[in-house]
Design an enzyme around this catalytic site. Structure first.
Site, PDB file in Angstrom:
ATOM      1  N   TYR A  52      -5.164   3.445   3.802  1.00 35.97           N
ATOM      2  CA  TYR A  52      -5.494   5.283   4.048  1.00 35.97           C
ATOM      3  C   TYR A  52      -6.466   5.534   4.572  1.00 35.97           C
ATOM      4  O   TYR A  52      -6.776   6.085   5.431  1.00 35.97           O
ATOM      5  CB  TYR A  52      -4.251   6.274   3.491  1.00 35.97           C
ATOM      6  N   HIS A  61       1.768  -3.121  -2.803  1.00 32.60           N
ATOM      7  CA  HIS A  61       2.389  -2.143  -1.370  1.00 32.60           C
ATOM      8  C   HIS A  61       3.549  -2.851  -0.240  1.00 32.60           C
ATOM      9  O   HIS A  61       4.448  -1.876  -0.343  1.00 32.60           O
ATOM     10  CB  HIS A  61       1.362  -1.894   0.109  1.00 32.60           C
TER      11      HIS A  61
END
Length: 231
Positions: A59, A87
Site C-alpha cells: 500500500y 498476505h
C-alpha cells in the site's frame, strides 16, 4: 460529527487470540490508490478510540502510519507489531512449489514471533487446504486468517473451520467495496433501524463474531462506522 472528550471516546469489544492476547473486533482498513488519509487515521486513533489499523507493505503508507501512531517514520516506526500477516497463499519462486514457499515464509514469521518482534502472526486469503498444509509443515497455527467477508460473500465453511482450529476470522471489505451501500435489502434494513447502510453491514459482520476492518478516508464515515458496535 461531534467533538469528543477523553471520557466519551468509545471502547470496543475484543476477541481472544489462541495465545491469550486480545484483538479489537473493529479496526480501520487502509489501501493504496487514494486509500490512505493521514488526517483520517489520526482522527480514528484520537477521537474514535480505534487501536486496530490494518495496512500492507504494497500500500506504500507505512511511513505515514508511523507518524500517525507515534510521530516517527522509519517505515512503521514501531518496536514490534501486534499482528503480522502473510498476505497471500500463492507465490512464484522458480524451482519451488507454492506449498514449499508458504512453509518457508511461515517459518520466518514463526521466528519473528518467537523473538517478540510480532506479538501475533497470521495469514490472509488462505483457504482450508492451505491452512491444513501449514499445520503439517510448521509449528504454530496462525492466530488470524483475514478473508473478504460481507453479505454477498459469506465463506461459512471457512469461518467454522477457523473457529474449530482456534484461528480468529477477520473480515475485510465489509461493505463489498461499496456495493452493499445501495443494495435494496440493506437499504430497507437501514431505514427500519434508522442506521446507515454501512452501519448495518458492519454490525452484521460483528454480530457474526467476525473481526471487521472497514476502510474510509473520511472522518465523518469513520465516526459513523464506529457507532453501535457494542450496543
Amino acid at each position: 460529527m461531534t467533538s469528543t472528550s477523553a471520557s466519551s471516546i468509545p471502547t470496543y469489544p475484543t476477541v481472544p487470540l489462541s495465545n491469550g492476547l486480545q484483538i479489537p473486533i473493529l479496526g480501520l482498513g487502509t489501501s493504496h490508490h487514494g486509500g490512505y488519509s493521514h488526517r483520517a487515521v489520526v482522527y480514528a486513533l484520537r477521537d474514535c478510540g480505534l487501536r486496530h489499523i490494518d495496512t500492507a507493505r504494497r500500500y506504500g503508507c507505512e511511513a505515514q502510519l508511523g507518524v500517525a501512531v507515534q510521530g516517527r517514520a522509519a517505515r512503521l516506526g514501531v518496536d514490534y507489531l501486534d499482528l503480522y500477516l502473510m498476505h497471500w497463499p500463492d507465490c512464484s519462486v522458480p524451482g519451488q512449489s507454492n506449498r514449499e514457499v508458504r512453509a518457508e515464509t511461515w517459518r520466518a514469521l514463526e521466528e519473528l514471533y518467537d523473538e517478540g518482534v510480532c506479538r501475533a502472526i497470521g495469514v490472509s486469503n488462505f483457504l482450508i487446504p492451505h491452512l491444513e498444509e501449514l499445520k503439517e509443515d510448521c509449528s504454530i497455527v496462525p492466530h488470524v486468517n483475514q478473508v473478504e467477508y460481507h453479505p454477498f460473500q459469506q465463506p461459512q465453511e471457512m469461518v467454522q473451520y477457523c473457529r474449530r482450529e482456534g484461528i480468529v476470522f477477520e473480515g475485510y471489505c465489509p461493505l463489498a467495496k461499496g456495493e452493499a451501500l445501495t443494495h435494496p435489502a440493506i437499504l430497507r434494513l437501514a431505514d427500519k433501524y434508522k442506521r446507515t447502510p454501512a452501519q448495518i453491514c458492519i454490525r452484521w459482520s460483528i454480530q457474526n463474531g467476525v473481526v471487521t476492518i472497514p476502510k474510509s478516508t473520511k472522518e465523518q464515515r469513520i465516526w459513523e462506522n464506529c457507532q453501535h458496535v457494542s450496543a
